[in-house]
Design an enzyme around this catalytic site. Structure first.
Site, PDB file in Angstrom:
ATOM      1  N   ASP A  38      -5.441  -5.009   1.938  1.00  0.00           N
ATOM      2  CA  ASP A  38      -5.663  -5.952   1.608  1.00  0.00           C
ATOM      3  C   ASP A  38      -3.972  -6.763   1.824  1.00  0.00           C
ATOM      4  O   ASP A  38      -3.263  -6.098   2.153  1.00  0.00           O
ATOM      5  CB  ASP A  38      -5.925  -6.507   0.231  1.00  0.00           C
ATOM      6  CG  ASP A  38      -4.982  -5.556  -0.732  1.00  0.00           C
ATOM      7  OD1 ASP A  38      -5.255  -4.412   0.011  1.00  0.00           O
ATOM      8  OD2 ASP A  38      -5.297  -5.985  -1.736  1.00  0.00           O
ATOM      9  N   GLU A  62      -6.487  -3.167  -3.175  1.00  0.00           N
ATOM     10  CA  GLU A  62      -5.065  -2.218  -3.469  1.00  0.00           C
ATOM     11  C   GLU A  62      -4.518  -2.988  -4.419  1.00  0.00           C
ATOM     12  O   GLU A  62      -3.736  -2.380  -5.167  1.00  0.00           O
ATOM     13  CB  GLU A  62      -4.400  -1.204  -2.578  1.00  0.00           C
ATOM     14  CG  GLU A  62      -3.750  -0.417  -2.390  1.00  0.00           C
ATOM     15  CD  GLU A  62      -2.150  -0.196  -3.383  1.00  0.00           C
ATOM     16  OE1 GLU A  62      -1.987  -0.012  -4.393  1.00  0.00           O
ATOM     17  OE2 GLU A  62      -2.255  -2.007  -2.988  1.00  0.00           O
TER      18      GLU A  62
HETATM   19 ZN   LIG Z   1       1.978  -3.052  -2.217  1.00  0.00          ZN
HETATM   20 ZN   LIG Z   2       0.736  -1.910  -0.444  1.00  0.00          ZN
END
Ligand SMILES: [Zn+2]
Ligand SMILES: [Zn+2]
Length: 443
Positions: A107, A174
């Site tokens: 991401d 994440e």
């Molecule tokens: Zn980050």
């Molecule tokens: Zn990262």
């Protein structure tokens, strides 16, 4: 002093190898990796520029996941998509031997890119709150994905040199610390071969390109996201005496919170309270009814974490009471991630493998940071886990930032973070291959 290089001595290392049941690692050398890179570099460079130009927000990584799945399949892996949302799991079975899992994230962030690079992102997207936001790979997850694909191709090319099972995953979300837990919940460790070890790598914005950094034990912090709503009683800006002004109360809260770290936490014990967002009001002459604050709270131990959260609650409630708030503030602790602890024995084995291929002077210890990583969840399932850092910055730029008046280096999440492209891609593939092959079995 214990430097954290826990079992660097050869005798201890052999003991650890014996204890973990693996004999010797796959035998590959730096020229082996160079041959893979020379063949793959041009295509990986083009993949990186594509990924960088087309970032996607957390939980919206559909196209990125599709591309990564396609690349891993083309590299010869058996690929499953849609694991824990947009997660991708790629497996290469290559006979008896250890199972090693390598994680990349997928991401990007709502940041307006200001690097001026020819392949800079101009993408905008609608976030979960319905706002139109710019999107940028400001945390280097595009380097991680490029290394992941290079790792897959390298493992396939060197298939006759190792034995065991390699699992490569592309993890979504994440940045929202949601993806790792979602993939585990969706059967990452049960639907696929259960790994003996889990490895990951994250770019570092102040480490020279070509260098790998590591930390045994605690490496990334506990993080809690805290939301506070302060209630007042709104009215006309010209008649403050007829209102209860939540903006003034909130200003005092922001300052009071700073004294928790300064006056209540042991100065030797790391702790951070940052108010990253404060929203209230609509125009000059209206005192609003409420103020919303968003905090990030960082620590390394459970005791300090509790002290910080208790301190925030106490100060928020006391300032609201002092200001005559008509209602006690709401305080909710939302997304929260525990500290990432790198397994010392796994660190010792992996660092030995990295040094063998990259050279002793290219593998250095780094201090722990107050950043956080949802990689921590992989290590909390009884499987040893280790995440190391990849240097991404030209040494000259690091030097220049150190002289007085020099240009400071952009941090991760900065609109100006620009990894040295070729060195970071080559370094990422070399480090990931060296580490994974060092933990797989020999032929
Ligand atoms: Zn980050
Ligand atoms: Zn990262």
């Amino acid at each position: 002093m214990n430097t954290g290089r826990a079992a660097a001595g050869p005798a201890i290392l052999l003991l650890i190898l014996a204890a973990t049941g693996s004999s010797v690692a796959a035998d590959v050398t730096s020229p082996d990796l160079d041959r893979v890179l020379d063949r793959e570099y041009a295509s990986l460079d083009s993949l990186y520029r594509d990924l960088h130009a087309r970032p996607e927000l957390s939980l919206h990584e559909q196209e990125t996941a599709r591309r990564i799945a396609m690349e891993l399949k083309a590299a010869g892996f058996e690929v499953t998509t849609g694991v824990g949302g947009n997660g991708v799991v790629a497996v290469l079975r290559n006979g008896q031997g250890p199972t090693v899992l390598w994680r990349s994230d997928l991401d990007a962030l709502p940041v307006q890119e200001e690097t001026g690079l020819p392949y800079a992102s101009t993408i905008t997207a609608t976030d979960d709150a319905g706002r139109k936001v710019p999107v940028m790979h400001a945390c280097g997850h595009d380097i991680h994905m490029t290394a992941l694909v290079g790792l897959a191709r390298g493992l396939k090319a060197l298939q006759t040199r190792w034995s065991g099972t390699a699992i490569l995953i592309g993890q979504p979300a994440e940045e929202r610390v949601l993806g790792a837990a979602a993939m585990i919940k969706d059967g990452l460790f049960t639907r696929f071969p259960r790994p003996d070890v889990v490895l990951g790598m994250h770019v570092k914005a102040d480490l020279p390109v070509g260098v790998v950094g590591y930390r045994a034990g605690p490496a990334f912090a506990n993080v809690d996201s805290v939301d506070v709503r302060v209630y007042g009683r709104g009215g006309h800006g010209s008649t403050p005496h007829l209102t209860v002004d939540p903006i003034v109360m909130s200003a005092r809260i922001v300052l009071a919170l700073q004294t928790i770290v300064a006056r209540e936490i042991d100065p030797i014990d790391p702790a951070v309270i940052t108010v990253g967002s404060i929203h209230a009001g609509t125009q000059h002459n209206i005192i609003p009814d409420t103020v919303d604050l968003q905090l990030t709270v960082r620590s390394y131990t459970d005791a300090t974490r509790k002290k910080l959260l208790d301190g925030i609650r106490r100060n928020v409630m006391a300032e609201a009471e002092a200001g005559g708030a008509p209602k006690a503030p709401d305080m909710t602790i939302g997304e929260s991630t525990p500290a990432t602890v790198n397994d010392p024995a796994l660190v010792a084995r992996t660092v030995a493998a990295l040094k063998k291929v990259l050279g002793d002077d290219h593998v250095v210890e780094v201090p722990p940071v107050m950043g956080s990583e949802d990689f921590t969840y992989y290590g909390r399932e009884g499987i040893p886990a280790f995440m190391f850092n990849l240097g991404t910055i030209e040494p000259e730029r690091i030097e220049a930032s150190r002289v007085s008046g020099g240009r400071p280096l952009p941090s991760l999440h900065s609109s100006q973070y620009a990894p040295a492209r070729e060195g970071s891609i080559r370094g990422g593939v070399r480090a990931s291959l060296a580490a994974v092959l060092g933990l797989l079995g020999p032929r």
